[in-house]
Design a protein around this motif. Structure first.
Motif, PDB file in Angstrom:
ATOM      1  N   ARG A 181       0.832  -1.200   0.000  1.00 10.82           N
ATOM      2  CA  ARG A 181       0.000   0.000   0.000  1.00 10.82           C
ATOM      3  C   ARG A 181       0.870   1.255   0.000  1.00 10.82           C
ATOM      4  O   ARG A 181       1.990   1.241   0.499  1.00 10.82           O
ATOM      5  CB  ARG A 181      -0.933  -0.005   1.207  1.00 10.82           C
ATOM      6  N   ALA A 182       0.294   2.307  -0.570  1.00 14.67           N
ATOM      7  CA  ALA A 182       0.995   3.588  -0.641  1.00 14.67           C
ATOM      8  C   ALA A 182      -0.039   4.702  -0.674  1.00 14.67           C
ATOM      9  O   ALA A 182      -1.217   4.474  -0.976  1.00 14.67           O
ATOM     10  CB  ALA A 182       1.885   3.657  -1.881  1.00 14.67           C
ATOM     11  N   ILE A 183       0.408   5.911  -0.350  1.00 19.79           N
ATOM     12  CA  ILE A 183      -0.443   7.086  -0.490  1.00 19.79           C
ATOM     13  C   ILE A 183      -0.422   7.515  -1.952  1.00 19.79           C
ATOM     14  O   ILE A 183       0.627   7.867  -2.489  1.00 19.79           O
ATOM     15  CB  ILE A 183       0.032   8.238   0.412  1.00 19.79           C
ATOM     16  N   THR A 184      -1.571   7.467  -2.588  1.00 14.04           N
ATOM     17  CA  THR A 184      -1.680   7.855  -3.991  1.00 14.04           C
ATOM     18  C   THR A 184      -2.463   9.155  -4.099  1.00 14.04           C
ATOM     19  O   THR A 184      -3.190   9.554  -3.174  1.00 14.04           O
ATOM     20  CB  THR A 184      -2.363   6.770  -4.827  1.00 14.04           C
ATOM     21  N   ILE A 185      -2.320   9.817  -5.244  1.00 16.04           N
ATOM     22  CA  ILE A 185      -2.986  11.090  -5.506  1.00 16.04           C
ATOM     23  C   ILE A 185      -4.015  10.846  -6.601  1.00 16.04           C
ATOM     24  O   ILE A 185      -3.666  10.603  -7.757  1.00 16.04           O
ATOM     25  CB  ILE A 185      -1.969  12.162  -5.942  1.00 16.04           C
ATOM     26  N   ALA A 186      -5.273  10.877  -6.219  1.00  9.32           N
ATOM     27  CA  ALA A 186      -6.338  10.574  -7.182  1.00  9.32           C
ATOM     28  C   ALA A 186      -6.368  11.595  -8.315  1.00  9.32           C
ATOM     29  O   ALA A 186      -6.546  11.252  -9.487  1.00  9.32           O
ATOM     30  CB  ALA A 186      -7.684  10.523  -6.466  1.00  9.32           C
ATOM     31  N   GLU A 187      -6.206  12.848  -7.988  1.00 11.37           N
ATOM     32  CA  GLU A 187      -6.176  13.948  -8.947  1.00 11.37           C
ATOM     33  C   GLU A 187      -5.583  15.150  -8.232  1.00 11.37           C
ATOM     34  O   GLU A 187      -5.583  15.204  -7.009  1.00 11.37           O
ATOM     35  CB  GLU A 187      -7.576  14.274  -9.473  1.00 11.37           C
ATOM     36  N   PRO A 188      -5.032  16.113  -8.958  1.00 15.70           N
ATOM     37  CA  PRO A 188      -4.480  17.287  -8.280  1.00 15.70           C
ATOM     38  C   PRO A 188      -5.531  17.993  -7.436  1.00 15.70           C
ATOM     39  O   PRO A 188      -6.688  18.128  -7.845  1.00 15.70           O
ATOM     40  CB  PRO A 188      -4.006  18.167  -9.446  1.00 15.70           C
ATOM     41  N   GLY A 189      -5.130  18.425  -6.237  1.00 15.78           N
ATOM     42  CA  GLY A 189      -6.084  19.110  -5.377  1.00 15.78           C
ATOM     43  C   GLY A 189      -5.594  19.261  -3.963  1.00 15.78           C
ATOM     44  O   GLY A 189      -4.392  19.250  -3.687  1.00 15.78           O
ATOM     45  N   GLY A 190      -6.556  19.395  -3.039  1.00 21.23           N
ATOM     46  CA  GLY A 190      -6.248  19.584  -1.635  1.00 21.23           C
ATOM     47  C   GLY A 190      -5.853  18.285  -0.965  1.00 21.23           C
ATOM     48  O   GLY A 190      -5.784  17.222  -1.588  1.00 21.23           O
ATOM     49  N   PRO A 191      -5.617  18.327   0.345  1.00 19.96           N
ATOM     50  CA  PRO A 191      -5.165  17.140   1.065  1.00 19.96           C
ATOM     51  C   PRO A 191      -6.093  15.940   0.943  1.00 19.96           C
ATOM     52  O   PRO A 191      -5.635  14.795   1.028  1.00 19.96           O
ATOM     53  CB  PRO A 191      -5.078  17.632   2.513  1.00 19.96           C
ATOM     54  N   ASP A 192      -7.382  16.166   0.718  1.00 20.60           N
ATOM     55  CA  ASP A 192      -8.330  15.053   0.673  1.00 20.60           C
ATOM     56  C   ASP A 192      -8.167  14.170  -0.551  1.00 20.60           C
ATOM     57  O   ASP A 192      -8.791  13.098  -0.622  1.00 20.60           O
ATOM     58  CB  ASP A 192      -9.767  15.577   0.746  1.00 20.60           C
ATOM     59  N   VAL A 193      -7.346  14.573  -1.539  1.00 20.03           N
ATOM     60  CA  VAL A 193      -7.120  13.705  -2.701  1.00 20.03           C
ATOM     61  C   VAL A 193      -6.143  12.580  -2.382  1.00 20.03           C
ATOM     62  O   VAL A 193      -5.952  11.663  -3.194  1.00 20.03           O
ATOM     63  CB  VAL A 193      -6.621  14.500  -3.934  1.00 20.03           C
ATOM     64  N   LEU A 194      -5.501  12.625  -1.221  1.00 21.86           N
ATOM     65  CA  LEU A 194      -4.562  11.578  -0.818  1.00 21.86           C
ATOM     66  C   LEU A 194      -5.329  10.368  -0.296  1.00 21.86           C
ATOM     67  O   LEU A 194      -6.244  10.513   0.521  1.00 21.86           O
ATOM     68  CB  LEU A 194      -3.628  12.093   0.273  1.00 21.86           C
ATOM     69  N   SER A 195      -4.955   9.163  -0.749  1.00 17.31           N
ATOM     70  CA  SER A 195      -5.625   7.956  -0.278  1.00 17.31           C
ATOM     71  C   SER A 195      -4.627   6.821  -0.114  1.00 17.31           C
ATOM     72  O   SER A 195      -3.627   6.745  -0.832  1.00 17.31           O
ATOM     73  CB  SER A 195      -6.745   7.548  -1.245  1.00 17.31           C
ATOM     74  N   TRP A 196      -4.891   5.937   0.843  1.00 19.30           N
ATOM     75  CA  TRP A 196      -4.051   4.783   1.152  1.00 19.30           C
ATOM     76  C   TRP A 196      -4.532   3.631   0.283  1.00 19.30           C
ATOM     77  O   TRP A 196      -5.587   3.061   0.515  1.00 19.30           O
ATOM     78  CB  TRP A 196      -4.189   4.492   2.626  1.00 19.30           C
ATOM     79  N   SER A 197      -3.772   3.280  -0.745  1.00 20.49           N
ATOM     80  CA  SER A 197      -4.245   2.388  -1.802  1.00 20.49           C
ATOM     81  C   SER A 197      -3.251   1.265  -2.056  1.00 20.49           C
ATOM     82  O   SER A 197      -2.060   1.368  -1.739  1.00 20.49           O
ATOM     83  CB  SER A 197      -4.433   3.178  -3.114  1.00 20.49           C
ATOM     84  N   GLU A 198      -3.745   0.206  -2.669  1.00 19.34           N
ATOM     85  CA  GLU A 198      -2.868  -0.876  -3.106  1.00 19.34           C
ATOM     86  C   GLU A 198      -2.164  -0.489  -4.398  1.00 19.34           C
ATOM     87  O   GLU A 198      -2.788   0.039  -5.321  1.00 19.34           O
ATOM     88  CB  GLU A 198      -3.662  -2.168  -3.308  1.00 19.34           C
ATOM     89  N   VAL A 199      -0.857  -0.747  -4.450  1.00 14.42           N
ATOM     90  CA  VAL A 199      -0.039  -0.448  -5.628  1.00 14.42           C
ATOM     91  C   VAL A 199       0.920  -1.620  -5.840  1.00 14.42           C
ATOM     92  O   VAL A 199       1.117  -2.439  -4.943  1.00 14.42           O
ATOM     93  CB  VAL A 199       0.760   0.867  -5.457  1.00 14.42           C
ATOM     94  N   PRO A 200       1.544  -1.722  -7.008  1.00  8.02           N
ATOM     95  CA  PRO A 200       2.475  -2.841  -7.235  1.00  8.02           C
ATOM     96  C   PRO A 200       3.680  -2.771  -6.301  1.00  8.02           C
ATOM     97  O   PRO A 200       4.169  -1.694  -5.964  1.00  8.02           O
ATOM     98  CB  PRO A 200       2.911  -2.641  -8.692  1.00  8.02           C
ATOM     99  N   ASP A 201       4.157  -3.947  -5.907  1.00  3.59           N
ATOM    100  CA  ASP A 201       5.369  -4.019  -5.094  1.00  3.59           C
ATOM    101  C   ASP A 201       6.577  -3.579  -5.910  1.00  3.59           C
ATOM    102  O   ASP A 201       6.689  -3.923  -7.091  1.00  3.59           O
ATOM    103  CB  ASP A 201       5.606  -5.450  -4.609  1.00  3.59           C
ATOM    104  N   PRO A 202       7.496  -2.831  -5.312  1.00  2.00           N
ATOM    105  CA  PRO A 202       8.717  -2.451  -6.034  1.00  2.00           C
ATOM    106  C   PRO A 202       9.677  -3.625  -6.161  1.00  2.00           C
ATOM    107  O   PRO A 202       9.736  -4.483  -5.276  1.00  2.00           O
ATOM    108  CB  PRO A 202       9.310  -1.350  -5.159  1.00  2.00           C
ATOM    109  N   GLN A 203      10.403  -3.673  -7.242  1.00  2.00           N
ATOM    110  CA  GLN A 203      11.431  -4.683  -7.463  1.00  2.00           C
ATOM    111  C   GLN A 203      12.772  -3.973  -7.609  1.00  2.00           C
ATOM    112  O   GLN A 203      12.867  -2.986  -8.335  1.00  2.00           O
ATOM    113  CB  GLN A 203      11.124  -5.505  -8.714  1.00  2.00           C
ATOM    114  N   PRO A 204      13.814  -4.464  -6.960  1.00  2.00           N
ATOM    115  CA  PRO A 204      15.109  -3.776  -7.055  1.00  2.00           C
ATOM    116  C   PRO A 204      15.771  -4.028  -8.401  1.00  2.00           C
ATOM    117  O   PRO A 204      15.915  -5.168  -8.843  1.00  2.00           O
ATOM    118  CB  PRO A 204      15.920  -4.398  -5.920  1.00  2.00           C
TER     119      PRO A 204
END
Length: 325
Positions: A2-25
């Protein structure tokens, strides 16, 4: 993960804790399981749509973190799984895991908590590369720091004092006592006082040898006026606008220098060189207790929106951290 993603440009409420792909080194990279990250002004700009991450960086915010190495890619030497580290990032710190070039890792300094160390990489690399590398501050000189209560400001005050400089900082009056404890010799309330006049009076009319500026256009003329002969102005932010008028006559008369730098967009080899310099020259000061992370508060990463509002209010002193797990 999970990561904090930005749904669209805007105020603080556009930040959400979402599932994203795992990073690979990739080659020369490691994966860090994040324990904490810090809120920087650049994160607010990215959320607003004004500061996109550089090519190849994760799409979510976070320019620094601390945590534990959980994987290493090819061509990585000197780093092992299980190492506790803090790291300078091009993005992606607001997450459970992040891939980092090994050259941008720093060991957690002795005597510093793992979580609190998340507030060190961005400010240490920014301040050292500008105040020491670019502006060449030396003992006995005067350093003027704008935004003294910020993460950058609180670190610059301490580093300047540790290097033997006289430190002048601008900040709201409510923050002055705390900044004096960090090593500021003179505090200027920018809302009530003229920092040019205050610097001149404090230096018997000579001015500041080095000015570290986060404001940009709105302070440009006054910063030049505040410079001493052979003074160096380093601009690292544009909170007061990006276009200003420069009086070249005033600059020439003082044999002054104006430089502007950005850290996030630098090539990897330049970032790695800065990180090495910080480890060699700044980390001993941190481990000796002469410079330390200044943490306003810790918040869970799911409260990233609240943290952004706090930083936007300018009511904090030092860094606001987001903890993970």
């Amino acid at each position: 993960m999970r990561a904090i993603t930005i749904a669209e440009p805007g105020g603080p409420d556009v930040l959400s804790w979402s599932e994203v792909p795992d990073p690979q080194p990739g080659p020369g990279e490691v994966v860090v399981d994040v324990r904490a990250t810090a809120v920087n002004r650049a994160d607010l700009l990215q959320r607003q749509g004004h500061y996109p991450p550089p090519p190849g960086a994760p799409a979510y915010p976070g320019l620094e973190c601390s945590g534990v190495v959980s994987a290493t890619g090819p061509d990585v030497a000197g780093v092992r799984v299980g190492d506790q580290v803090c790291a300078l990032l091009a993005g992606g710190g607001y997450a459970e895991r992040v891939a980092v070039p090994a050259g941008q890792l720093l060991p957690v300094p002795a005597g510093v908590d793992l979580v609190d160390s998340a507030g060190l990489p961005e400010v240490a690399c920014t301040v050292w590369s500008n105040v020491v590398q670019v502006a060449r501050l030396t003992a006995g000189e005067t350093l003027l720091v704008h935004g003294g209560g910020s993460g950058i400001g609180t670190f610059a005050i301490q580093l300047g004092a540790a290097l033997g400089a006289t430190v002048v900082a601008t900040a709201r009056a409510a923050k002055h006592e705390r900044l004096r404890e960090l090593g500021a010799d003179l505090l200027v309330d920018y809302r009530e006082q003229d920092f040019v006049e205050e610097v001149r009076q404090a230096t018997d009319g000579r001015g500041a040898d080095v000015v570290l500026d986060i404001m940009g256009a709105s302070y440009l003329g006054r910063n030049v006026a505040a410079l001493a002969a052979d003074g160096r102005l380093v601009v690292i932010g544009m909170q007061g606008g990006r276009k200003g008028e420069l009086d070249l006559g005033a600059l020439l008369a003082k044999r002054g220098t104006v430089a502007a730098t950005a850290l996030r967009s630098r090539p990897l080899e330049q970032k790695a060189a800065i990180v090495r310099g910080v480890r060699e020259q700044v980390w001993p000061l941190v481990e000796a207790g002469r410079v330390r992370p200044v943490i306003d508060r810790r918040l869970p990463i799911i409260d990233a929106a609240q943290a952004h509002r706090l930083v936007e209010s300018n009511e904090h002193v030092g860094k606001v951290l987001l903890t993970v797990g």
